[in-house]
Design a protein around this motif. Structure first.
Motif: not given
Length: 118
Positions: A104-113
């Protein structure tokens, strides 16, 4: 700026083009015709240097993005591996939470980076 009948006018000209405007080249030709060729030669040298720098910067940006992707893969694999290790050793909820939070942390970083404009 106006002050008691006095007036100050500021004029500024900025351009991203490496070539001088035609009017300025004509004035230079009228004043020193031998410098016109020098200006064009220097403009060409600057343009070649700018292209070389842009290629070098693009190469480093590409390398930076590849390293970022590899680090993200390692973080994801470590999170999943840690979750599996915890689950195998009798802590199913903790293992599931660790793996879920890593992904989830990686997905959030990739989607909202932040989007980098090149």
């Amino acid at each position: 700026m106006r002050e008691r009948g006095k007036e100050l006018t500021v004029q500024q000209h900025e351009t991203d083009s490496p070539v001088l405007p035609i009017a300025q080249i004509e004035k230079l030709h009228a004043f020193r015709p031998d410098l016109v060729d020098w200006v064009f030669n220097q403009t060409q040298a600057e343009a070649e240097h700018r292209r070389d720098e842009q290629r070098r910067i693009n190469k480093f940006v590409f390398i930076e993005r590849l390293v970022g992707q590899a680090c993200a893969l390692l973080i994801g694999l470590a999170g999943i591996g840690g979750g599996v290790y915890a689950a195998i050793n009798g802590h199913e909820w903790a293992g599931g939470t660790i793996a879920s939070l890593a992904i989830t942390g990686l997905a959030v970083v990739f989607l909202t980076g932040k989007q980098v404009k090149s």
